[in-house]
Motif scaffolding. Structure first.
Motif, PDB file in Angstrom:
ATOM      1  N   GLU B  57     -68.843 -31.126 -13.706  1.00  0.00           N
ATOM      2  CA  GLU B  57     -67.697 -31.926 -13.278  1.00  0.00           C
ATOM      3  C   GLU B  57     -68.062 -32.719 -12.024  1.00  0.00           C
ATOM      4  N   VAL B  58     -67.490 -33.909 -11.899  1.00  0.00           N
ATOM      5  CA  VAL B  58     -67.767 -34.786 -10.759  1.00  0.00           C
ATOM      6  C   VAL B  58     -66.445 -35.410 -10.321  1.00  0.00           C
ATOM      7  N   CYS B  59     -66.284 -35.574  -9.004  1.00  0.00           N
ATOM      8  CA  CYS B  59     -65.036 -36.174  -8.530  1.00  0.00           C
ATOM      9  C   CYS B  59     -65.113 -37.695  -8.647  1.00  0.00           C
ATOM     10  N   VAL B  60     -63.961 -38.332  -8.640  1.00  0.00           N
ATOM     11  CA  VAL B  60     -63.872 -39.768  -8.888  1.00  0.00           C
ATOM     12  C   VAL B  60     -64.720 -40.563  -7.900  1.00  0.00           C
ATOM     13  N   ASN B  61     -64.652 -40.139  -6.640  1.00  0.00           N
ATOM     14  CA  ASN B  61     -65.404 -40.825  -5.598  1.00  0.00           C
ATOM     15  C   ASN B  61     -66.909 -40.846  -5.893  1.00  0.00           C
ATOM     16  N   ASP B  62     -67.432 -39.690  -6.309  1.00  0.00           N
ATOM     17  CA  ASP B  62     -68.868 -39.597  -6.596  1.00  0.00           C
ATOM     18  C   ASP B  62     -69.240 -40.412  -7.825  1.00  0.00           C
ATOM     19  N   ILE B  63     -68.368 -40.422  -8.819  1.00  0.00           N
ATOM     20  CA  ILE B  63     -68.634 -41.236 -10.002  1.00  0.00           C
ATOM     21  C   ILE B  63     -68.730 -42.702  -9.582  1.00  0.00           C
ATOM     22  N   ALA B  64     -67.748 -43.116  -8.765  1.00  0.00           N
ATOM     23  CA  ALA B  64     -67.715 -44.502  -8.313  1.00  0.00           C
ATOM     24  C   ALA B  64     -68.986 -44.869  -7.555  1.00  0.00           C
ATOM     25  N   ARG B  90     -59.015 -32.098 -12.776  1.00  0.00           N
ATOM     26  CA  ARG B  90     -58.279 -31.065 -12.032  1.00  0.00           C
ATOM     27  C   ARG B  90     -58.386 -31.411 -10.559  1.00  0.00           C
ATOM     28  N   ARG B  91     -57.294 -31.231  -9.872  1.00  0.00           N
ATOM     29  CA  ARG B  91     -57.253 -31.552  -8.443  1.00  0.00           C
ATOM     30  C   ARG B  91     -57.783 -30.377  -7.629  1.00  0.00           C
ATOM     31  N   GLU B  92     -58.601 -30.681  -6.605  1.00  0.00           N
ATOM     32  CA  GLU B  92     -59.053 -29.655  -5.660  1.00  0.00           C
ATOM     33  C   GLU B  92     -59.009 -30.301  -4.288  1.00  0.00           C
ATOM     34  N   TYR B  98     -63.377 -34.461 -12.533  1.00  0.00           N
ATOM     35  CA  TYR B  98     -63.283 -34.733 -13.973  1.00  0.00           C
ATOM     36  C   TYR B  98     -64.439 -34.074 -14.710  1.00  0.00           C
ATOM     37  N   SER B  99     -64.164 -33.659 -15.926  1.00  0.00           N
ATOM     38  CA  SER B  99     -65.215 -33.086 -16.772  1.00  0.00           C
ATOM     39  C   SER B  99     -64.912 -33.430 -18.230  1.00  0.00           C
ATOM     40  N   LEU B 100     -65.910 -33.274 -19.076  1.00  0.00           N
ATOM     41  CA  LEU B 100     -65.720 -33.566 -20.495  1.00  0.00           C
ATOM     42  C   LEU B 100     -64.724 -32.575 -21.084  1.00  0.00           C
ATOM     43  N   ASP B 101     -63.864 -33.053 -21.956  1.00  0.00           N
ATOM     44  CA  ASP B 101     -62.805 -32.216 -22.502  1.00  0.00           C
ATOM     45  C   ASP B 101     -63.108 -31.806 -23.935  1.00  0.00           C
ATOM     46  N   ASP B 102     -64.263 -32.226 -24.444  1.00  0.00           N
ATOM     47  CA  ASP B 102     -64.518 -32.010 -25.865  1.00  0.00           C
ATOM     48  C   ASP B 102     -66.016 -31.987 -26.131  1.00  0.00           C
ATOM     49  N   GLU B 103     -66.433 -31.002 -26.894  1.00  0.00           N
ATOM     50  CA  GLU B 103     -67.857 -30.896 -27.223  1.00  0.00           C
ATOM     51  C   GLU B 103     -68.308 -32.078 -28.094  1.00  0.00           C
ATOM     52  N   HIS B 104     -67.352 -32.692 -28.787  1.00  0.00           N
ATOM     53  CA  HIS B 104     -67.684 -33.809 -29.667  1.00  0.00           C
ATOM     54  C   HIS B 104     -68.270 -34.988 -28.897  1.00  0.00           C
ATOM     55  N   VAL B 105     -67.887 -35.106 -27.618  1.00  0.00           N
ATOM     56  CA  VAL B 105     -68.418 -36.220 -26.827  1.00  0.00           C
ATOM     57  C   VAL B 105     -69.937 -36.222 -26.872  1.00  0.00           C
ATOM     58  N   ARG B 106     -70.519 -35.040 -26.618  1.00  0.00           N
ATOM     59  CA  ARG B 106     -71.991 -34.934 -26.632  1.00  0.00           C
ATOM     60  C   ARG B 106     -72.534 -35.295 -28.012  1.00  0.00           C
ATOM     61  N   GLU B 107     -71.865 -34.788 -29.051  1.00  0.00           N
ATOM     62  CA  GLU B 107     -72.337 -35.038 -30.415  1.00  0.00           C
ATOM     63  C   GLU B 107     -72.287 -36.522 -30.780  1.00  0.00           C
ATOM     64  N   ILE B 108     -71.166 -37.138 -30.450  1.00  0.00           N
ATOM     65  CA  ILE B 108     -71.012 -38.548 -30.797  1.00  0.00           C
ATOM     66  C   ILE B 108     -72.057 -39.388 -30.056  1.00  0.00           C
ATOM     67  N   ILE B 109     -72.226 -39.104 -28.758  1.00  0.00           N
ATOM     68  CA  ILE B 109     -73.215 -39.849 -27.977  1.00  0.00           C
ATOM     69  C   ILE B 109     -74.613 -39.639 -28.551  1.00  0.00           C
ATOM     70  N   SER B 110     -74.938 -38.387 -28.881  1.00  0.00           N
ATOM     71  CA  SER B 110     -76.302 -38.125 -29.366  1.00  0.00           C
ATOM     72  C   SER B 110     -76.516 -38.739 -30.746  1.00  0.00           C
ATOM     73  N   CYS B 111     -75.443 -38.806 -31.545  1.00  0.00           N
ATOM     74  CA  CYS B 111     -75.504 -39.514 -32.840  1.00  0.00           C
ATOM     75  C   CYS B 111     -75.859 -40.979 -32.622  1.00  0.00           C
ATOM     76  N   GLY B 112     -75.186 -41.597 -31.684  1.00  0.00           N
ATOM     77  CA  GLY B 112     -75.441 -43.005 -31.393  1.00  0.00           C
ATOM     78  C   GLY B 112     -76.846 -43.226 -30.872  1.00  0.00           C
ATOM     79  N   MET B 113     -77.311 -42.282 -30.049  1.00  0.00           N
ATOM     80  CA  MET B 113     -78.651 -42.414 -29.476  1.00  0.00           C
ATOM     81  C   MET B 113     -79.722 -42.407 -30.554  1.00  0.00           C
ATOM     82  N   GLU B 114     -79.495 -41.565 -31.579  1.00  0.00           N
ATOM     83  CA  GLU B 114     -80.463 -41.498 -32.676  1.00  0.00           C
ATOM     84  C   GLU B 114     -80.629 -42.850 -33.357  1.00  0.00           C
TER      85      GLU B 114
END
Lengths: 118, 118
Positions: B57-64, B90-92, B98-114
């Motif tokens: 997970e990474v906070c918005v500021n760091d992503i930016a 989630r607020r702290e 923020y973090s990924l909410d679904d394992e499918h994200v990795r799958e879809i991205i890796s599908c595209g990468m192939e």
DNA sequence: ATAACACTTGAACAACTGTTCAACTTTCAT
DNA sequence: ATGAAAGTTGAACAGTTGTTCAAGTGTTAT
């Protein structure tokens, strides 16, 4: 260690994580190409065309009829799919038959289907 | 059988295939949702954000900072990703992680990468 | 209470995208 | 050769999208 000193340490750690984050990023161009690929899948007309081609090759005219679209609109979208190496076409007489050009098309679509079926 | 009669038979066969093509099409709404999902992946900013969140997970500021973007632009895109159930936040304290909410994200991205690695 | 930090949100603007329309090209039948 | 069928292509138009900017909300430290 004072509160302000502790904060400095934390800041350094954070910066290290940020540094790693930046370093682990794939090259800009790679991510751009990836987005460009998904953009092609991100249109319901093109998705419908790819579904129509899942089983067998179909000519432009039949695609247009099946999807209730004009020949021109379908042709434009087929051209985009062809440029992305997702479909290929072959001429037979007056008709041009299109088919999927890559097994990845099925995989990518089925990956996406898994996500929305929940 | 004359040439014109033969042509009629061929036309009937073609119409049957067309009929099957139309019948085998998933419902319009389903294909629309599928396209909508891929549309979210079809932007290099959002792809970059998802890559940034692949490990942890990474906070918005760091992503930016990592992506060299304004807070606002990142926040807007995170909101789109959240609406599609691809990330969660989630607020702290002052930060929102923020973090990924679904394992499918990795799958879809890796599908595209192939597909693009060829 | 005030200020500073970390976001979020809505409006606005420029850039991009999909469809339509009209004008082609190619192929085949007469 | 002429016409019809099947596609392709470029220009134009409307609709969508991503970023910016300004103004807001929470949260923490002083």
């Amino acid at each position: 260690m004072s509160a302000t000193e502790l904060e400095k340490v934390i800041t350094v750690v954070t910066n290290e994580q940020l540094q790693k984050l930046k370093e682990n990023m794939p090259p800009e161009e790679y991510l751009y190409d990836l987005a460009e690929l998904f953009k092609v899948f991100g249109d319901s007309t093109r998705i419908r065309i790819m579904f129509a081609l899942l089983d067998k090759e179909v000519c432009v005219n039949d695609i247009a009829e099946a999807l209730n679209m004009t020949l021109s609109a379908v042709s434009h979208q087929l051209n985009i799919l062809k440029r992305s190496k997702l479909v290929k076409g072959r001429r037979e007489g007056k008709s041009v038959y299109y088919s999927l050009d890559d097994e990845h098309v099925r995989e990518i679509i089925s990956c996406g289907m898994e996500h929305i079926e929940e």
